[in-house]
Design a protein around this motif. Structure first.
Motif, mmCIF file in Angstrom:
data_model
loop_
_atom_site.group_PDB
_atom_site.id
_atom_site.type_symbol
_atom_site.label_atom_id
_atom_site.label_comp_id
_atom_site.label_asym_id
_atom_site.label_seq_id
_atom_site.Cartn_x
_atom_site.Cartn_y
_atom_site.Cartn_z
ATOM 1 N N LEU A 89 -2.094 -7.583 -6.128
ATOM 2 C CA LEU A 89 -2.322 -6.115 -6.107
ATOM 3 C C LEU A 89 -0.725 -5.441 -5.961
ATOM 4 N N THR A 90 -0.626 -4.421 -6.595
ATOM 5 C CA THR A 90 0.688 -3.508 -6.541
ATOM 6 C C THR A 90 1.080 -3.220 -5.369
ATOM 7 N N GLN A 91 2.010 -3.767 -4.687
ATOM 8 C CA GLN A 91 2.377 -3.447 -3.319
ATOM 9 C C GLN A 91 2.985 -2.024 -3.069
ATOM 10 N N CYS A 92 3.509 -1.435 -4.127
ATOM 11 C CA CYS A 92 4.112 -0.044 -4.003
ATOM 12 C C CYS A 92 3.798 0.709 -5.171
ATOM 13 N N LEU A 93 3.409 1.947 -5.118
ATOM 14 C CA LEU A 93 2.995 2.834 -6.305
ATOM 15 C C LEU A 93 4.545 3.342 -6.994
ATOM 16 N N SER A 94 4.368 3.426 -8.415
ATOM 17 C CA SER A 94 5.272 3.825 -9.171
ATOM 18 C C SER A 94 5.639 5.140 -8.732
ATOM 19 N N ALA A 95 7.250 5.710 -9.142
ATOM 20 C CA ALA A 95 7.371 7.189 -8.905
ATOM 21 C C ALA A 95 6.644 8.278 -9.749
ATOM 22 N N LYS A 96 6.238 7.475 -10.906
ATOM 23 C CA LYS A 96 5.511 8.481 -11.912
ATOM 24 C C LYS A 96 3.992 8.950 -11.217
ATOM 25 N N VAL A 97 3.337 7.964 -10.620
ATOM 26 C CA VAL A 97 1.940 8.109 -9.901
ATOM 27 C C VAL A 97 2.200 9.303 -8.746
ATOM 28 N N LEU A 98 3.192 8.927 -7.844
ATOM 29 C CA LEU A 98 3.649 9.824 -6.901
ATOM 30 C C LEU A 98 3.869 11.184 -7.263
ATOM 31 N N ASN A 99 4.378 11.229 -8.335
ATOM 32 C CA ASN A 99 5.031 12.576 -8.944
ATOM 33 C C ASN A 99 3.875 13.415 -9.390
ATOM 34 N N TYR A 150 -5.994 7.747 -8.957
ATOM 35 C CA TYR A 150 -5.309 7.812 -7.667
ATOM 36 C C TYR A 150 -5.525 9.128 -7.120
ATOM 37 N N SER A 151 -5.935 9.583 -5.981
ATOM 38 C CA SER A 151 -6.167 10.770 -5.509
ATOM 39 C C SER A 151 -5.694 10.633 -3.895
ATOM 40 N N TYR A 152 -5.768 11.939 -3.540
ATOM 41 C CA TYR A 152 -5.480 12.025 -2.060
ATOM 42 C C TYR A 152 -6.720 12.101 -1.172
ATOM 43 N N ILE A 153 -6.677 11.160 0.115
ATOM 44 C CA ILE A 153 -7.589 11.341 1.215
ATOM 45 C C ILE A 153 -6.932 12.370 2.044
ATOM 46 N N THR A 154 -7.714 13.406 2.382
ATOM 47 C CA THR A 154 -7.206 14.583 3.312
ATOM 48 C C THR A 154 -8.074 14.586 4.549
ATOM 49 N N ASP A 155 -7.650 15.294 5.621
ATOM 50 C CA ASP A 155 -8.287 15.545 6.745
ATOM 51 C C ASP A 155 -9.128 16.746 6.582
ATOM 52 N N HIS A 156 -9.778 17.405 7.662
ATOM 53 C CA HIS A 156 -10.554 18.535 7.597
ATOM 54 C C HIS A 156 -9.614 19.851 7.298
ATOM 55 N N LYS A 157 -8.346 19.842 7.249
ATOM 56 C CA LYS A 157 -7.362 20.700 7.129
ATOM 57 C C LYS A 157 -6.898 20.625 5.629
ATOM 58 N N PHE A 158 -7.315 19.742 4.932
ATOM 59 C CA PHE A 158 -6.748 19.121 3.593
ATOM 60 C C PHE A 158 -5.346 18.856 3.621
ATOM 61 N N LYS A 159 -5.045 18.139 4.716
ATOM 62 C CA LYS A 159 -3.830 17.573 4.651
ATOM 63 C C LYS A 159 -3.668 16.030 4.385
ATOM 64 N N PRO A 160 -3.048 15.590 3.343
ATOM 65 C CA PRO A 160 -3.131 14.398 2.792
ATOM 66 C C PRO A 160 -2.910 13.347 3.631
ATOM 67 N N LEU A 161 -3.804 12.156 3.971
ATOM 68 C CA LEU A 161 -3.423 11.164 4.884
ATOM 69 C C LEU A 161 -2.892 10.082 4.295
ATOM 70 N N ALA A 162 -3.502 9.661 2.880
ATOM 71 C CA ALA A 162 -3.327 8.431 2.288
ATOM 72 C C ALA A 162 -3.738 8.788 0.785
ATOM 73 N N ILE A 163 -3.473 7.615 -0.179
ATOM 74 C CA ILE A 163 -3.656 7.837 -1.303
ATOM 75 C C ILE A 163 -4.846 6.800 -1.710
ATOM 76 N N LEU A 164 -5.938 7.078 -2.308
ATOM 77 C CA LEU A 164 -7.317 6.157 -2.675
ATOM 78 C C LEU A 164 -6.858 5.765 -4.144
ATOM 79 N N ASN A 165 -6.760 4.543 -4.286
ATOM 80 C CA ASN A 165 -6.979 3.923 -5.595
ATOM 81 C C ASN A 165 -7.994 3.095 -5.871
ATOM 82 N N ILE A 166 -8.738 3.482 -6.889
ATOM 83 C CA ILE A 166 -10.185 2.672 -7.472
ATOM 84 C C ILE A 166 -9.875 2.178 -8.724
ATOM 85 N N PRO A 167 -9.752 0.888 -8.844
ATOM 86 C CA PRO A 167 -9.746 0.168 -10.334
ATOM 87 C C PRO A 167 -11.226 0.131 -10.657
#
Length: 484
Positions: free
Chosen positions: A115-125, A150-167
């Motif tokens: 797996l890709t251990q680290c996402l590219s700067a393009k994805v994060l931007n 690639y999309s954000y996982i958020t809490d109930h206040k819509f604060k980003p917690l992590a990035i979900l990747n689905i191949p």
């Protein structure tokens, strides 16, 4: 393959067949394009649905967890849940922290190294700077297309917690099967259409060109010198009837023109012959005049070689008079060129003799040997040389200081050659194709028959005449005759 070489019947036949083939290719191309667009939309929509369902499962897992909800606790929250969610939705899941580092994957431990251990700067931007906070990439691996969202996982206040990747693997086996079945059915349909089109094109082209074939046969039989029959065709199309009327009208006019043409042809033939004879007579008159002028200018009664020079001048005049006599004799036999009196000649000596009639001191003669034997008519050989030299003289402007004409005589293994070069104005690109045409001239005087006559004489002896020319540099004419 040039379509214009085919008959009208064949062109109609081929056009109809091509129309069917082009139509089938266009429809098949549109079908394949439409399939690809639908397949792409299908996979994008399916990935979006899968992503929404997975996010609902992830949100449910976040709501029921006893761990504090934060980016740092994501590996603990989804320690086992990630495998259950992946199994339910039958897709691989990868979780990355907000810096793009892999924190959890549904893949087995020994497979996570791939797996890709680290996402590219393009994805994060894209995730952080777009309204949708979503990014989809396409990759090709082992000839298979993968979508990866690639999309954000958020809490109930819509604060980003992590990035979900689905191949997501674009499996088009089912759609490809449907496309192949559609194209196969389309091929069968167009095969039947092609057979029908071939049959229809054959009979239609035959019907259309039947009347044209009759007209064509009549036109091929049309002769000016005989009585021609008119075309009689029953019921036919208006276009063919118009063509028949035009042909029959032409036959009437042709009958009237035949008598006029017979009369004018003989008059024209005599006019053309008179022009050529006048040109031929003018050729020897010019050197005769030059010879007399040269004799008049150089005559010195006290010259010890005066009798020899008088003899040379006399021979030159007699030679040109003989040429005029041969032209006159030939004209009496329906204006034919002087009959060939072939004899064995020394080309070097004949060329020198032809040069004697010119008083220009810038004419240079070069011979590779003292004797080059040819079998030729003496008068015609002199005529070829003098005409080419005269053209060279006339091509050099009067105000040019360093005038030069070089005459070369040489032989090789199979040919005898005469080369005449000048440093005149050259021949323009426009005139090169017409330089040997009868009556074509760029001079203010002359009939334009000189080079045409030279070419005719040369070809009579199975020879060739060619030239090279460069504007404002000069022209070189080369005459070649086969040995023997």
């Amino acid at each position: 393959m040039h379509l214009g070489r085919f008959s009208l019947r064949n062109r109609i036949f081929i056009a109809m067949i091509l129309l069917v083939l082009i139509a089938s290719i266009l429809i098949a191309s549109v079908a394949i394009y439409q399939y690809n667009e639908e397949a792409r939309d299908y996979h994008n929509e399916r990935l979006e649905r899968k992503e929404e369902n997975i996010k609902e499962s992830i949100n449910y897992a976040i709501r029921k967890t006893t761990y504090p909800v934060s980016t740092e606790t994501m590996p603990l929250i989804f320690k086992n849940e990630i495998y259950e969610i992946a199994a339910i939705h039958k897709l691989q899941l990868n979780l990355y922290d907000l810096d793009g580092s892999l924190i959890k994957s549904s893949k087995a431990t020994f497979e996570t190294d791939s797996l890709t251990q680290c996402l590219s700067a393009k994805v994060l931007n894209v995730l952080s700077n777009t309204v949708e906070h979503r990014y989809v990439s396409t990759t090709i691996e082992n000839n298979e297309a993968f979508l990866s969202s690639y999309s954000y996982i958020t809490d109930h206040k819509f604060k980003p917690l992590a990035i979900l990747n689905i191949p997501y693997l674009e499996n088009d086996n089912f759609l490809n099967k449907e496309l192949n079945e559609f194209l196969l059915r389309l091929a069968y349909a167009y095969m039947v259409m092609l057979i029908i089109a071939i049959t229809l094109a054959y009979f239609l082209s035959k019907y259309i060109t039947k009347s044209l074939k009759t007209i064509s046969d009549k036109i091929n039989e049309t002769r000016l010198e005989k009585h021609n029959k008119k075309i009689e065709i029953g019921s036919t199309s208006e276009e063919i009837a118009t063509l028949v009327r035009a042909y029959n009208s032409m036959i009437d006019e042709l009958e009237d023109s035949a008598v006029k043409l017979a009369t004018s042809e003989r008059e024209q033939a005599w006019r053309e012959m008179a022009k050529q004879v006048a040109h031929e007579i003018k050729n020897p008159l010019t050197p005769m005049r030059l010879t007399v002028q040269s004799f008049q200018r150089k005559f010195d009664p006290n010259d010890e070689h005066i009798y020899q020079k008088v003899d040379e001048y006399s021979k030159t005049l007699i030679q040109q008079i003989d040429t005029m006599s041969s032209i006159a004799s030939a004209f009496s036999n329906f204006a034919k060129m002087p009959a060939q009196q072939n004899e064995t000649l020394n080309l070097v000596e004949i060329t020198r003799l032809a040069l004697d009639i010119f008083s220009e001191d810038y004419i240079e003669f070069i011979a590779k040997s003292d004797r080059i034997t040819v079998r030729f008519d003496k008068a015609q050989l002199i005529r070829v040389i003098t005409n080419l030299i005269k053209n060279g003289i006339q091509a050099i402007p009067d105000d040019k200081k360093d005038k030069k004409i070089i005459v070369k005589v040489y032989e090789d293994e199979s040919t005898v050659n005469i080369s005449i070069s000048d440093n005149g104005i050259g021949i323009s690109e426009v005139n090169r194709q017409r330089i040997f045409e009868p009556k074509f001239t760029t001079k203010t005087s002359g009939m334009g028959l000189g080079l045409a006559m030279v070419k005719n004489i040369v070809e009579t002896y199975n020879g060739s005449i060619t030239f090279t020319s460069k504007k404002d540099v000069g022209t070189t004419f080369k005459v070649s005759f086969p040995k023997g």
